[in-house]
Enzyme design. Sequence first.
Site, PDB file in Angstrom:
ATOM      1  N   ASP A 107       0.854  -1.183   0.000  1.00  0.00           N
ATOM      2  CA  ASP A 107       0.000   0.000   0.000  1.00  0.00           C
ATOM      3  C   ASP A 107       0.887   1.230   0.000  1.00  0.00           C
ATOM      4  OD1 ASP A 107       1.031   0.074   2.570  1.00  0.00           O
ATOM      5  OD2 ASP A 107      -0.803  -0.683   3.491  1.00  0.00           O
ATOM      6  N   ASP A 143       1.316   5.166   1.677  1.00  0.00           N
ATOM      7  CA  ASP A 143       0.930   6.108   2.726  1.00  0.00           C
ATOM      8  C   ASP A 143       1.393   7.508   2.338  1.00  0.00           C
ATOM      9  OD1 ASP A 143      -0.114   4.020   4.182  1.00  0.00           O
ATOM     10  OD2 ASP A 143       1.735   3.690   5.316  1.00  0.00           O
ATOM     11  N   ASP A 165       9.662   5.302  13.284  1.00  0.00           N
ATOM     12  CA  ASP A 165      10.277   4.263  14.103  1.00  0.00           C
ATOM     13  C   ASP A 165      11.672   3.863  13.624  1.00  0.00           C
ATOM     14  OD1 ASP A 165       9.262   3.194  11.809  1.00  0.00           O
ATOM     15  OD2 ASP A 165       7.922   1.771  12.784  1.00  0.00           O
TER      16      ASP A 165
END
Length: 537
Positions: free
Chosen positions: A136, A138, A221
């Site tokens: 996907d 983002d 992260d």
Amino acid sequence: MCQNEIYNKVDLLFRILPCVRYHTARSLFVMIIPRCIIFSHIANLYRKVLGKEETPAQTPNVQKAETTPSSEKKSRPTTETGMKRRILNRNEHAISRSMISDNALKVLYRLNKAGYQAYLVGGGVRDLLLGKIPKDFDVVTDAHPEQIKKLFNNCRLIGRRFRLAHIVFGRDIIEVATFRGHHHQVNTSKHSKQIAEQSEEGMLLRDNVYGTIDEDAERRDFTVNALYYNIKDFTLHDFHGGLNDLADGKLELIGDPETRYREDPVRMLRAVRFSAKLGLKISDRSATPIHELAPLLQDIPAARLFEETIKLFLAGHAVETYHQLREFGLFQQLFPQVARLLTESKNSPFERFLEKALYNSDKRVVADLPVTPTFFYATLLWGIVSFRQKELSNETNLPFQDTIQMAINEAIESQIKTVAIPRRITSDIREIWLLQERLPRYSGKRAEKLFAQPKFRAAFDFIELRAAVEPRLKDVVTWWQEYQQTHDFVRPEPRRAPAPGMHAESANKPAEDKTHRKRPRRRRRYPQQSSGQRRHD
């Protein structure tokens, strides 16, 4: 130039001014008269007369642009941590718009056209650089969620911990997030929509704090996920050396590992998932605190852990993920009752059965065949059910059907406290397990009835896996393989219960055999009255 010549030129200029437009007169003024203080005042007077005076706010910007050194324009911005942001032009990286989905491009273009910053970020950029097909895409922007919703009619806002916008294109969903900021910048006023909240252990409970792209990169992260593709000029922005880490095959956490793991303990699971998926080695600095902080996963909602386990084990890297979870002590936190059956040698019958199931799951993903959480959890918890059934049989002397039902109930109820398996999945798991005892009994008409069961395929695959570690089941598997070659599987249609007073055969007749006729109109019934009496309204 003497004073008489200047006056002559000024006289000439003001003679022709009524005959020309403002911009033409201004260019003539610049060509004929040299720059000096006197003529600057004349020019200002001329602008006031024609009503074309520039606003004071525009003048300083022009002067600032003219006085900015060229070296300052070319200097590249740095992040707040002091690391210089690395910007790659279009000819310096391999990402092309043809690699990005049309729906993601629509979102990026519309945000950019509305005056907002719009970047492709995270796993989509990372996978494109690695030559993989992203699952996907983002998007991140400086527009707030409410502003995003105004731009897209197909937008829905989700999330409480961090507000997100989902742009829905049928089954394709583009996730759009606002740049995240630091918690010390939170506005504590009652009317502020930026809210941040932490638990005593340091875990983020709410994270609706907006900031700049530099702050957003610090809040990511891993370094390989802090890569931003700018749709405006097609540049690639690397804030924390993610490109170098990809080249070195290293997975590095941004910031202090212990602090980041405490903020969100699921990051430990993400580290294992990315390591298994991308073939990256978790750096020593990022791996050291995981053993100590693994119990923090007990504070994560069970529903969220179910979603994470699906990503861990059904993405085509289940075997490597399983080994790393055991190595870092995370498997014991997710599946505590299963962990009690594991041995140091990793060679018990149940462990070999589980690894065989995970290996087959990876093969199906590579072959683009479907995999389901039902079959995964059925194989994962089977060892507990089998072990507990034998214990209950020895303790109570109850029939097998009773002890297996008791063992199934205990195994599922214990597991959903940690990982919330949905009821629709647990009901299918029960069917697969209960068919395991019926499949060896295939004499007479039993085989036909078993073959017509909706979960027969899954139950057969399950018993075939068991035969790899239980030799007594090989004959059963062989018999069913031969039976399937000579019989076609037809899923039975559910039979309807006959209505009161209706024959069973007519209730189950096909719909096309029935003659449809118009239902007669019901006559209105009046309450019974005594003879000779009638109500008159």
